[in-house]
Write a protein that holds these residues in place. Sequence first.
Motif, mmCIF file in Angstrom:
data_model
loop_
_atom_site.group_PDB
_atom_site.id
_atom_site.type_symbol
_atom_site.label_atom_id
_atom_site.label_comp_id
_atom_site.label_asym_id
_atom_site.label_seq_id
_atom_site.Cartn_x
_atom_site.Cartn_y
_atom_site.Cartn_z
ATOM 1 N N ALA A 147 0.870 -1.176 0.059
ATOM 2 C CA ALA A 147 0.113 0.002 -0.061
ATOM 3 C C ALA A 147 0.871 1.126 0.052
ATOM 4 C CB ALA A 147 -0.997 0.100 1.461
ATOM 5 N N GLU A 148 1.883 1.366 0.897
ATOM 6 C CA GLU A 148 2.566 2.459 0.943
ATOM 7 C C GLU A 148 3.644 2.719 -0.292
ATOM 8 O OE1 GLU A 148 5.035 1.834 4.488
ATOM 9 O OE2 GLU A 148 3.120 1.851 5.814
ATOM 10 N N ASN A 149 4.160 1.801 -0.949
ATOM 11 C CA ASN A 149 4.802 2.167 -2.128
ATOM 12 C C ASN A 149 3.619 2.163 -3.296
ATOM 13 O OD1 ASN A 149 7.378 1.363 -3.460
ATOM 14 N ND2 ASN A 149 5.862 0.347 -5.038
ATOM 15 N N THR A 150 2.634 1.745 -3.351
ATOM 16 C CA THR A 150 1.637 2.245 -4.210
ATOM 17 C C THR A 150 1.266 3.746 -4.089
ATOM 18 O OG1 THR A 150 0.718 -0.012 -4.258
ATOM 19 C CG2 THR A 150 -0.763 1.782 -5.218
ATOM 20 N N ALA A 151 0.753 4.030 -2.882
ATOM 21 C CA ALA A 151 0.590 5.462 -2.941
ATOM 22 C C ALA A 151 1.619 6.478 -3.134
ATOM 23 C CB ALA A 151 0.193 5.580 -1.140
ATOM 24 N N THR A 152 2.912 6.013 -2.906
ATOM 25 C CA THR A 152 3.841 6.883 -2.919
ATOM 26 C C THR A 152 4.190 7.013 -4.565
ATOM 27 O OG1 THR A 152 5.296 6.231 -1.067
ATOM 28 C CG2 THR A 152 6.663 7.232 -2.899
ATOM 29 N N SER A 153 4.004 5.957 -5.272
ATOM 30 C CA SER A 153 4.226 6.044 -6.887
ATOM 31 C C SER A 153 3.009 6.852 -7.365
ATOM 32 C CB SER A 153 4.206 4.409 -7.329
ATOM 33 O OG SER A 153 5.160 3.770 -6.767
ATOM 34 N N LEU A 154 1.842 6.824 -6.784
ATOM 35 C CA LEU A 154 0.661 7.291 -7.330
ATOM 36 C C LEU A 154 0.597 8.921 -6.852
ATOM 37 C CD1 LEU A 154 -2.204 4.719 -7.267
ATOM 38 C CD2 LEU A 154 -0.931 5.807 -9.175
ATOM 39 N N ASP A 155 1.562 9.246 -5.770
ATOM 40 C CA ASP A 155 1.611 10.409 -5.252
ATOM 41 C C ASP A 155 0.253 10.815 -4.467
ATOM 42 O OD1 ASP A 155 2.751 12.771 -4.297
ATOM 43 O OD2 ASP A 155 2.512 13.968 -6.249
ATOM 44 N N ILE A 156 -0.435 10.138 -3.855
ATOM 45 C CA ILE A 156 -1.691 10.089 -2.998
ATOM 46 C C ILE A 156 -1.487 9.661 -1.774
ATOM 47 C CG2 ILE A 156 -3.115 10.218 -5.022
ATOM 48 C CD1 ILE A 156 -3.676 7.346 -4.370
ATOM 49 N N ILE A 157 -2.409 9.976 -0.736
ATOM 50 C CA ILE A 157 -2.344 9.585 0.676
ATOM 51 C C ILE A 157 -2.450 8.029 0.804
ATOM 52 C CG2 ILE A 157 -2.870 11.764 1.507
ATOM 53 C CD1 ILE A 157 -5.707 10.473 2.119
#
Length: 275
Positions: free
Chosen positions: A25-35
């Motif tokens: 989840a954290e890597n996905t959010a970082t890659s999408l630049d969202i919370i």
Amino acid sequence: MNVKRVCAVYFSATGTTEKIVSAIAENTATSLDIICETIDFTSANMRIDRVNFKREDLVIFGTPVYAGRVPNVLLNFLSTIDGNGAITVPIAVYGNRNYDDALIELRDILVKDNFKTIGAAAFIGEHSFSRILATGRPDNKDYEIAVDFSNKIVKKVKSLNYYDLDDPITVKGTDYPYRGYYQPRDRYEDSINILKVKPLTNDNCNDCKLCVSVCPMNSISFDDVRIFTGICIKCGACIKKCPQNARYYNDEGYLYHKQELEDMYVERCEPEIFI
């Protein structure tokens, strides 16, 4: 696809499911630049209120595998969740034996809850019965696979049209009706029933009450931690998290089954991803 929030959602008594779900989840959010937000429903108190998601959410949803299935104590709670059309990635985490029908069952539960599945995965965590079976997992190799999987999720999110997601993601498992819960057996092929077995407490206990707070079923008495006031699901939380190593099992059937698992499943299982 318009995703505004990533949610790491999990039941994780000993922390292994949490580690994998959070990494993805954290890597996905970082890659999408969202919370990235977390919903940890391990505590019984977190399984009281209804949970609702929004269509703009991407939910990484993880549960451990108990006896080859989604833990049956979670089924009532899981049935109350409303996905509201959010996209989701079901994650099953198992102790190096097999995930059997747990992943397909979790996928089907989430579809019924009005989620759209865009991927799925089975990862390995240290077995709840043992400190030997899959010890230290998830490990660095598992995390590398988790990050790579997350990158694939991001790529899919960016390329897909929401209306292309009518069909659930294809995963390994038996279409409903699922296989029965895994049943341990002794050397004579007689069933071993450990459903009512509970851990004991030795003299190392200093009454710190940590076991009371980590029990996901609220089943350990605050007044006397040696007493169970409810069911024990053999999740391993009170044993593995006890700083005094004060809790243990002495049931012959349980110990036989634990030893059998440690002896039979020494070969390393690898994560399986579906996307």
